[in-house]
Motif scaffolding. Sequence first.
Motif, PDB file in Angstrom:
ATOM      1  N   MET A   1       0.842  -1.163   0.000  1.00 37.38           N
ATOM      2  CA  MET A   1       0.000   0.000   0.000  1.00 37.38           C
ATOM      3  C   MET A   1       0.896   1.237   0.000  1.00 37.38           C
ATOM      4  N   TRP A   2       0.440   2.248  -0.672  1.00 39.00           N
ATOM      5  CA  TRP A   2       1.161   3.520  -0.706  1.00 39.00           C
ATOM      6  C   TRP A   2       0.274   4.610  -0.143  1.00 39.00           C
ATOM      7  N   THR A   3       0.879   5.526   0.605  1.00 42.68           N
ATOM      8  CA  THR A   3       0.160   6.659   1.158  1.00 42.68           C
ATOM      9  C   THR A   3       0.742   7.951   0.634  1.00 42.68           C
ATOM     10  N   ASP A   4      -0.120   8.920   0.507  1.00 43.96           N
ATOM     11  CA  ASP A   4       0.275  10.294   0.235  1.00 43.96           C
ATOM     12  C   ASP A   4      -0.378  11.095   1.355  1.00 43.96           C
ATOM     13  N   TYR A   5       0.409  11.873   2.087  1.00 39.40           N
ATOM     14  CA  TYR A   5      -0.141  12.639   3.197  1.00 39.40           C
ATOM     15  C   TYR A   5       0.610  13.945   3.328  1.00 39.40           C
ATOM     16  N   HIS A   6       0.048  14.880   4.104  1.00 38.51           N
ATOM     17  CA  HIS A   6       0.690  16.183   4.267  1.00 38.51           C
ATOM     18  C   HIS A   6       0.558  16.667   5.705  1.00 38.51           C
ATOM     19  N   ASP A   7       1.423  17.625   6.039  1.00 34.64           N
ATOM     20  CA  ASP A   7       1.374  18.224   7.367  1.00 34.64           C
ATOM     21  C   ASP A   7       0.632  19.553   7.294  1.00 34.64           C
ATOM     22  N   ASP A   8       0.530  20.253   8.424  1.00 34.27           N
ATOM     23  CA  ASP A   8      -0.208  21.522   8.470  1.00 34.27           C
ATOM     24  C   ASP A   8       0.414  22.598   7.591  1.00 34.27           C
ATOM     25  N   GLU A  16       5.529   4.013   1.426  1.00 35.93           N
ATOM     26  CA  GLU A  16       4.966   2.676   1.301  1.00 35.93           C
ATOM     27  C   GLU A  16       4.736   2.154   2.711  1.00 35.93           C
ATOM     28  N   VAL A  17       3.560   1.593   2.951  1.00 30.73           N
ATOM     29  CA  VAL A  17       3.245   1.084   4.281  1.00 30.73           C
ATOM     30  C   VAL A  17       2.825  -0.373   4.199  1.00 30.73           C
ATOM     31  N   THR A  18       3.141  -1.093   5.250  1.00 30.27           N
ATOM     32  CA  THR A  18       2.655  -2.457   5.420  1.00 30.27           C
ATOM     33  C   THR A  18       1.614  -2.407   6.516  1.00 30.27           C
ATOM     34  N   VAL A  19       0.449  -2.903   6.224  1.00 32.27           N
ATOM     35  CA  VAL A  19      -0.648  -2.841   7.180  1.00 32.27           C
ATOM     36  C   VAL A  19      -1.047  -4.256   7.560  1.00 32.27           C
ATOM     37  N   TRP A  20      -1.089  -4.507   8.860  1.00 31.74           N
ATOM     38  CA  TRP A  20      -1.528  -5.796   9.362  1.00 31.74           C
ATOM     39  C   TRP A  20      -2.954  -5.624   9.857  1.00 31.74           C
ATOM     40  N   HIS A  21      -3.891  -6.271   9.193  1.00 37.06           N
ATOM     41  CA  HIS A  21      -5.285  -6.183   9.615  1.00 37.06           C
ATOM     42  C   HIS A  21      -5.997  -7.486   9.279  1.00 37.06           C
ATOM     43  N   ASN A  22      -7.140  -7.662   9.855  1.00 35.96           N
ATOM     44  CA  ASN A  22      -7.946  -8.848   9.621  1.00 35.96           C
ATOM     45  C   ASN A  22      -8.362  -8.887   8.149  1.00 35.96           C
ATOM     46  N   PRO A  23      -8.064  -9.966   7.432  1.00 33.97           N
ATOM     47  CA  PRO A  23      -8.428 -10.043   6.015  1.00 33.97           C
ATOM     48  C   PRO A  23      -9.937  -9.960   5.779  1.00 33.97           C
ATOM     49  N   GLU A  24     -10.721 -10.225   6.818  1.00 36.23           N
ATOM     50  CA  GLU A  24     -12.179 -10.120   6.704  1.00 36.23           C
ATOM     51  C   GLU A  24     -12.648  -8.667   6.766  1.00 36.23           C
ATOM     52  N   ALA A  47      -4.071  10.533  -0.033  1.00 36.54           N
ATOM     53  CA  ALA A  47      -4.437   9.433  -0.928  1.00 36.54           C
ATOM     54  C   ALA A  47      -3.879   8.128  -0.383  1.00 36.54           C
ATOM     55  N   LEU A  48      -4.572   7.049  -0.720  1.00 33.31           N
ATOM     56  CA  LEU A  48      -4.149   5.711  -0.333  1.00 33.31           C
ATOM     57  C   LEU A  48      -4.450   4.791  -1.502  1.00 33.31           C
ATOM     58  N   TRP A  49      -3.447   4.024  -1.933  1.00 38.20           N
ATOM     59  CA  TRP A  49      -3.671   3.128  -3.060  1.00 38.20           C
ATOM     60  C   TRP A  49      -2.817   1.882  -2.932  1.00 38.20           C
ATOM     61  N   GLU A  50      -3.233   0.860  -3.654  1.00 37.46           N
ATOM     62  CA  GLU A  50      -2.488  -0.387  -3.714  1.00 37.46           C
ATOM     63  C   GLU A  50      -1.988  -0.539  -5.147  1.00 37.46           C
ATOM     64  N   MET A  51      -0.722  -0.874  -5.288  1.00 40.98           N
ATOM     65  CA  MET A  51      -0.107  -0.995  -6.608  1.00 40.98           C
ATOM     66  C   MET A  51      -0.591  -2.259  -7.323  1.00 40.98           C
ATOM     67  N   PRO A  52      -0.592  -2.244  -8.651  1.00 40.08           N
ATOM     68  CA  PRO A  52      -1.082  -3.395  -9.422  1.00 40.08           C
ATOM     69  C   PRO A  52      -0.393  -4.715  -9.085  1.00 40.08           C
ATOM     70  N   GLU A  53       0.896  -4.674  -8.760  1.00 41.55           N
ATOM     71  CA  GLU A  53       1.604  -5.936  -8.511  1.00 41.55           C
ATOM     72  C   GLU A  53       1.167  -6.610  -7.205  1.00 41.55           C
ATOM     73  N   THR A  54       0.508  -5.875  -6.308  1.00 43.75           N
ATOM     74  CA  THR A  54       0.048  -6.480  -5.058  1.00 43.75           C
ATOM     75  C   THR A  54      -1.472  -6.499  -4.927  1.00 43.75           C
ATOM     76  N   ALA A  55      -2.157  -5.787  -5.778  1.00 45.75           N
ATOM     77  CA  ALA A  55      -3.624  -5.705  -5.689  1.00 45.75           C
ATOM     78  C   ALA A  55      -4.280  -6.944  -6.293  1.00 45.75           C
ATOM     79  N   PRO A  56      -5.382  -7.373  -5.690  1.00 41.04           N
ATOM     80  CA  PRO A  56      -6.123  -8.491  -6.287  1.00 41.04           C
ATOM     81  C   PRO A  56      -6.548  -8.129  -7.713  1.00 41.04           C
ATOM     82  N   GLY A  57      -6.333  -9.015  -8.641  1.00 48.05           N
ATOM     83  CA  GLY A  57      -6.690  -8.754 -10.029  1.00 48.05           C
ATOM     84  C   GLY A  57      -5.649  -7.970 -10.797  1.00 48.05           C
ATOM     85  N   GLY A  58      -4.572  -7.557 -10.125  1.00 49.52           N
ATOM     86  CA  GLY A  58      -3.481  -6.854 -10.803  1.00 49.52           C
ATOM     87  C   GLY A  58      -3.829  -5.470 -11.312  1.00 49.52           C
ATOM     88  N   GLU A  59      -4.796  -4.798 -10.674  1.00 47.01           N
ATOM     89  CA  GLU A  59      -5.169  -3.448 -11.092  1.00 47.01           C
ATOM     90  C   GLU A  59      -4.865  -2.458  -9.975  1.00 47.01           C
TER      91      GLU A  59
END
Length: 76
Positions: A1-8, A16-24, A47-59
Amino acid sequence: MWTDYHDDAGEDFNEEVTVWHNPEAGDDVLLADIQQKLSQRGYKLTALWEMPETAPGGELKLLRMDRQWLEGQLNR
């Protein structure tokens, strides 16, 4: 997963972040968790997005985008 964020001050960060969460859990739970963690550090998620190489369906999977903030940055 990739994040885009800003400060004040408006400084933009990407990470790039690794998130551990319940798959459900749905994307809304994942999004809320990341927003909370960034907020605790004084940042706002742009913004938060998942890259095609790790996203289900490759999108590219966009989970969140603050369109107004991003457009404001482009018009600077």
